[in-house]
Scaffold this motif. Structure first.
Motif, PDB file in Angstrom:
ATOM      1  N   GLY A   1       6.631   6.208   9.302  1.00 47.52           N
ATOM      2  CA  GLY A   1       6.066   5.527  10.017  1.00 47.52           C
ATOM      3  C   GLY A   1       4.577   4.942   9.435  1.00 47.52           C
ATOM      4  O   GLY A   1       3.954   3.802   9.675  1.00 47.52           O
ATOM      5  N   HIS A   2       4.225   5.892   8.340  1.00 51.90           N
ATOM      6  CA  HIS A   2       3.063   5.232   7.632  1.00 51.90           C
ATOM      7  C   HIS A   2       3.178   4.173   6.791  1.00 51.90           C
ATOM      8  O   HIS A   2       2.563   3.159   6.990  1.00 51.90           O
ATOM      9  N   GLU A   3       4.643   3.931   6.211  1.00 51.23           N
ATOM     10  CA  GLU A   3       4.716   2.710   5.637  1.00 51.23           C
ATOM     11  C   GLU A   3       4.907   1.720   6.704  1.00 51.23           C
ATOM     12  O   GLU A   3       4.441   0.360   6.125  1.00 51.23           O
ATOM     13  N   ILE A   4       5.785   1.769   7.842  1.00 56.70           N
ATOM     14  CA  ILE A   4       5.684   0.647   8.563  1.00 56.70           C
ATOM     15  C   ILE A   4       4.291   0.235   9.178  1.00 56.70           C
ATOM     16  O   ILE A   4       4.076  -1.087   9.240  1.00 56.70           O
ATOM     17  N   SER A   5       3.416   1.119   9.452  1.00 55.21           N
ATOM     18  CA  SER A   5       2.220   0.947  10.060  1.00 55.21           C
ATOM     19  C   SER A   5       1.459   0.332   8.953  1.00 55.21           C
ATOM     20  O   SER A   5       0.349  -0.370   9.227  1.00 55.21           O
ATOM     21  N   HIS A   6       1.569   0.278   7.640  1.00 57.53           N
ATOM     22  CA  HIS A   6       0.689  -0.355   6.671  1.00 57.53           C
ATOM     23  C   HIS A   6       0.869  -1.994   7.147  1.00 57.53           C
ATOM     24  O   HIS A   6       0.148  -2.700   6.847  1.00 57.53           O
ATOM     25  N   SER A   7       2.073  -2.482   7.544  1.00 53.51           N
ATOM     26  CA  SER A   7       2.204  -3.803   8.120  1.00 53.51           C
ATOM     27  C   SER A   7       1.226  -4.049   9.369  1.00 53.51           C
ATOM     28  O   SER A   7       0.988  -5.355   9.506  1.00 53.51           O
TER      29      SER A   7
ATOM     30  N   SER B   1      -7.393   1.381   5.250  1.00 55.54           N
ATOM     31  CA  SER B   1      -5.956   1.174   5.330  1.00 55.54           C
ATOM     32  C   SER B   1      -5.095   2.499   5.612  1.00 55.54           C
ATOM     33  O   SER B   1      -4.260   2.342   6.225  1.00 55.54           O
ATOM     34  N   GLU B   2      -5.245   3.400   4.470  1.00 58.00           N
ATOM     35  CA  GLU B   2      -4.442   4.500   4.266  1.00 58.00           C
ATOM     36  C   GLU B   2      -4.490   5.447   5.651  1.00 58.00           C
ATOM     37  O   GLU B   2      -3.652   5.826   6.147  1.00 58.00           O
ATOM     38  N   ASN B   3      -5.634   5.667   6.220  1.00 55.66           N
ATOM     39  CA  ASN B   3      -5.994   6.412   7.363  1.00 55.66           C
ATOM     40  C   ASN B   3      -5.451   5.810   8.615  1.00 55.66           C
ATOM     41  O   ASN B   3      -4.856   6.569   9.241  1.00 55.66           O
TER      42      ASN B   3
ATOM     43  N   GLY C   1      -7.630   4.784  -3.135  1.00 54.71           N
ATOM     44  CA  GLY C   1      -7.564   4.293  -1.809  1.00 54.71           C
ATOM     45  C   GLY C   1      -7.074   5.221  -0.808  1.00 54.71           C
ATOM     46  O   GLY C   1      -7.091   4.766   0.535  1.00 54.71           O
ATOM     47  N   HIS C   2      -7.005   6.611  -0.987  1.00 54.78           N
ATOM     48  CA  HIS C   2      -6.541   7.478  -0.215  1.00 54.78           C
ATOM     49  C   HIS C   2      -7.432   8.471   0.097  1.00 54.78           C
ATOM     50  O   HIS C   2      -8.002   8.925  -1.083  1.00 54.78           O
ATOM     51  N   ALA C   3      -7.659   8.936   1.192  1.00 55.28           N
ATOM     52  CA  ALA C   3      -8.394  10.124   1.597  1.00 55.28           C
ATOM     53  C   ALA C   3      -7.753  11.378   0.888  1.00 55.28           C
ATOM     54  O   ALA C   3      -6.483  11.477   0.904  1.00 55.28           O
TER      55      ALA C   3
ATOM     56  N   MET D   1       0.748  -1.188   0.092  1.00 49.99           N
ATOM     57  CA  MET D   1       0.060   0.157   0.013  1.00 49.99           C
ATOM     58  C   MET D   1       0.748   1.147   0.135  1.00 49.99           C
ATOM     59  O   MET D   1       1.781   1.241   0.718  1.00 49.99           O
ATOM     60  N   SER D   2       0.534   2.353  -0.648  1.00 49.69           N
ATOM     61  CA  SER D   2       1.438   3.084  -1.219  1.00 49.69           C
ATOM     62  C   SER D   2       1.169   4.654  -0.064  1.00 49.69           C
ATOM     63  O   SER D   2       0.156   4.282   0.351  1.00 49.69           O
ATOM     64  N   HIS D   3       2.127   5.353   0.041  1.00 51.86           N
ATOM     65  CA  HIS D   3       1.895   6.465   0.723  1.00 51.86           C
ATOM     66  C   HIS D   3       0.963   7.431   0.260  1.00 51.86           C
ATOM     67  O   HIS D   3       0.164   8.266   0.765  1.00 51.86           O
ATOM     68  N   ARG D   4       1.421   7.736  -0.966  1.00 52.52           N
ATOM     69  CA  ARG D   4       0.722   8.907  -1.856  1.00 52.52           C
ATOM     70  C   ARG D   4      -0.179   8.209  -2.774  1.00 52.52           C
ATOM     71  O   ARG D   4      -0.346   7.254  -3.019  1.00 52.52           O
TER      72      ARG D   4
HETATM   73 ZN   LIG Z   1       0.096   3.931   2.303  1.00 50.91          ZN
END
Ligand SMILES: [Zn+2]
Length: 684
Positions: free
Chosen positions: A521-527, A582-584, A644-646, A1-4
């Motif tokens: 942190g965003h990418e880590i927490s996607h896990s 997921s993104e939020n 998938g992102h707000a 899941m990507s950040h942007r």
């Molecule tokens: Zn993301």
């Protein structure tokens, strides 16, 4: 899941995609951008406007973009650098590597508009003739299979769009991390999502009218007889496809995916001649195919038998023309843009050709360009600094897990096992892909694009027979983005996002942790978001939670979804809290871990006051400014329906869930963003 927002690297997607401009923008230097803030807004009423209001008021969206902001500014800058690398490689001749020369030749062929005009439809004719010659359902299945490419990505970049009847994704098995499998996804639509075909809203009905007119013009340009009737047929077929498609939210349901034996496809999804289709797609060997959208695959296959053969032939022709438009004479390129750019994304003007040329070269020869980019623009010292920051964030996240009061010790152990084996990729991959055997011919723009797409697809198909590579990258180094790979339990932070203002060796801790720290942190927490938390340390889809822990986690997620459901940029359209959950969760957990890491980095000493702001204030402002963005209405609508992102403006308001933000800005119950302590969501 990507950040942007998903930055699709695929040819077809890039052709339709928004963005880019030549404006040189001076990056604000180290630390927060005070000039861009609007201090007349109370931070507790609208934190995005407080952090970015003056910038938003003074910055127009360039005419060739659907939106503008930090990402676009950095992407522009990166593209300019890339242009000079590609041109230098072309000039260097024999002194450059073969792959570097290919980037120059690919780019030059695309830029040679005179040659493209001269050839007209000739390079494209064999393709259209082949579709016209389809006389039965067997040949139809072969033609459909021959168009398939590895052009979607269900879990990394969450890219579900393809104009081919099915999207293919090749990666390790959901329940078998040691082998790669082909995944089969729904596809076939011309517009981005089923909602565009089925929604009752007047805006969507208007778009459908315009789409129909656009298809008719494309058929006319391509010299087809009776373009209006063909357009009607294709539109009716796509509408029928939309009727069997799953929704965007259903696409995120990983448990809907099922492994089907190849031999069972004709039984479970009757209609299509599957053996012919799979053979043409290069998929006749794997004995198991993981079907991501079983209902839709069954529905689409039935349509292949029921809908008129002529409609299918027109549909194949139209989709081939749309995806080749950039490499065809100008009239095609402009008509394609007038619908996908202007109407669908609200962009008034097409981007300069050189910028599109760079994006297409990146799509075709991503690692060849990326290798040059990393060598020139990503020094070892930056890589080391970014790696240190990532490891800081992993530690902060581990500490957060330790201190969770609601989670049982056994679930904590398993969560931490995921962190221990997490593979963090910074800047560029350990091993570069080469392009040996890919033929790039001077002056053959369309042929080069086809060969590059096929080459990329075959490279993906080859994975089915090789050991799984957990070091595989899914973004190029020159991409301004970051991504979590749930199945590989790995992260990619491309070189191009590790530059100011996101990440700045000269800036203070408050700035770097608020911006890049929160992204890491965003990418880590996607896990550990609602999707990622279903995969264990090996990337296996497995339930490693106790029931009570998972129930608590789910309830927290639902509270966050409800928070985002309240954001309503249009009277007829609100943010979908479930679709963006997921993104939020990743934004929220990433921000919390980054805040902890920031506090730890101070070693108990208070941070200095700068420009009148405390360290905590600068941390949050830096976070708000990392979402700096403006977007046109049409593009915002598209983002809400299919993304998938707000939207960024709401992602910046994530701060309202952190107690430290209330203290930093003295936010009171009278402020619009105020949440009572019990309503602030703390997922991790
Ligand atoms: Zn993301």
């Amino acid at each position: 899941m990507s950040h942007r927002k998903e930055t699709a690297w695929l040819l077809a997607a890039i052709l339709a995609a928004a963005s880019a401009c030549t404006t040189t923008e001076s990056h604000h230097n180290a630390d927060i951008d005070v000039v861009g803030m609007d201090k007349s807004v109370a931070p507790g009423d609208d934190f995005n406007a407080y952090a970015n209001g003056a910038w938003m008021k003074s910055t127009p969206i360039p005419a060739d973009k659907s939106g503008y902001g930090i990402d676009a500014i950095l992407t522009d800058e990166t593209r300019k650098r890339t242009l000079s690398l590609i041109q230098d490689a072309a000039k260097a001749g024999a002194a450059a590597t073969e792959d570097a020369r290919k980037t120059g030749d690919f780019y030059a062929a695309f830029m040679d508009e005179a040659a493209i005009e001269r050839k007209g439809m000739a390079p494209f004719k064999p393709q259209l003739d082949a579709f016209a010659a389809i006389a039965d359902r067997h040949t139809l299945a072969r033609a459909i299979g021959g168009q398939l490419r590895a052009d979607v990505d269900a879990l990394n970049s969450t890219n579900f769009e393809t104009g081919n009847l099915f999207g293919i994704w090749i990666t390790q098995g959901l329940e078998d991390p040691s082998h790669a499998y082909p995944y089969l996804l729904q596809g076939g639509l011309g517009m981005p999502d089923r909602e565009y075909y089925l929604s009752q809203s007047p805006q969507m009905a208007e778009l459908r009218k315009r789409y129909l007119a656009h298809i008719e013009r494309m058929f006319s340009l391509a010299g087809f007889t009776d373009p209006a009737a063909r357009a009607q047929r294709v539109f009716a077929l796509e509408t029928a496809m939309a009727g069997v498609h799953g929704t965007r939210v259903q696409s995120e349901a990983v448990h809907s995916a099922v492994p089907w034996k190849r031999a069972d496809l004709p039984l479970k999804a009757p209609g299509l001649e599957w053996p012919a289709l799979l053979e043409a797609a290069g998929l006749s060997v794997p004995s198991v195919i993981i079907v991501w959208h079983p209902k839709a695959v069954t529905g689409l296959s039935a349509l292949a038998a029921k809908q008129p053969l002529d409609a299918w032939k027109d549909w194949l022709a139209l989709h081939a023309v749309e995806s080749a438009a950039a490499f065809l004479p100008k009239a095609f390129d402009e008509e394609h843009f007038s619908f996908f750019g202007k109407t669908l994304s609200g962009i008034p003007q097409m981007r300069p050709r050189w910028q599109r040329g760079i994006d297409l070269t990146n799509a075709a020869l991503g690692d060849a360009v990326g290798r040059m980019y990393a060598e020139h623009y990503f020094p070892a010292a930056t890589k080391a600094k970014a790696e240190a920051m990532a490891s800081d964030l992993v530690k902060a996240f581990a500490r957060r897990i330790d201190s969770l009061t609601w989670m049982s010790p056994e679930t904590k152990l398993k969560a931490k096992a995921k962190l221990v084996t997490l593979k963090v990729g910074v800047g560029y991959p350990d091993r570069w892909r080469d392009y040996a055997g890919l033929e790039i011919v001077k002056g053959d723009a369309l042929g080069n694009a086809y060969r590059a797409e096929l080459y990329a697809y075959r490279r993906q198909l080859d994975k089915i027979h090789q050991p799984v590579d957990r070091g595989e990258w899914w973004m190029t180094p020159q991409t301004v983005n970051a991504v979590n790979l749930p199945l590989q339990n790995a992260l990619n932070f491309p070189a191009a996002i590790l530059q100011p203002p996101y990440f700045d060796g000269q800036a203070d801790a408050a700035h770097n942790y608020g911006s890049m720290g929160a992204t890491i942190g965003h990418e880590i927490s996607h896990s550990f978001d609602d999707q990622g938390s279903q995969f264990d340390a090996d990337g296996r889809l497995a339930n490693w939670w106790t029931k009570a822990d998972f129930d608590h986690f789910r309830a927290a997620g639902q509270a966050l979804a409800a928070q985002f459901d309240t954001y309503r940029p249009f009277p007829d359209l609100a943010v979908n809290g479930q679709q963006t959950l997921s993104e939020n969760i990743a934004d929220l957990a990433g921000l919390m871990a980054a805040y902890d890491a920031y506090v730890l980095s101070l070693n108990g000493k208070p941070d200095a006051v700068k420009d009148g702001f405390t360290g905590d204030q600068r941390f949050f402002i830096s976070f708000g400014q990392s979402w700096r963005s403006k977007v046109r209405d049409a593009a915002l609508r598209l983002e809400i329906v299919a993304g998938g992102h707000a939207p960024e403006q709401y992602r910046a308001q994530t701060v309202r869930n952190l107690d430290a933000w209330y203290a930093a800005f003295s936010v009171q119950p009278s402020h619009k963003l105020f949440l009572a302590p019990g309503s602030r969501v703390h997922v991790w």
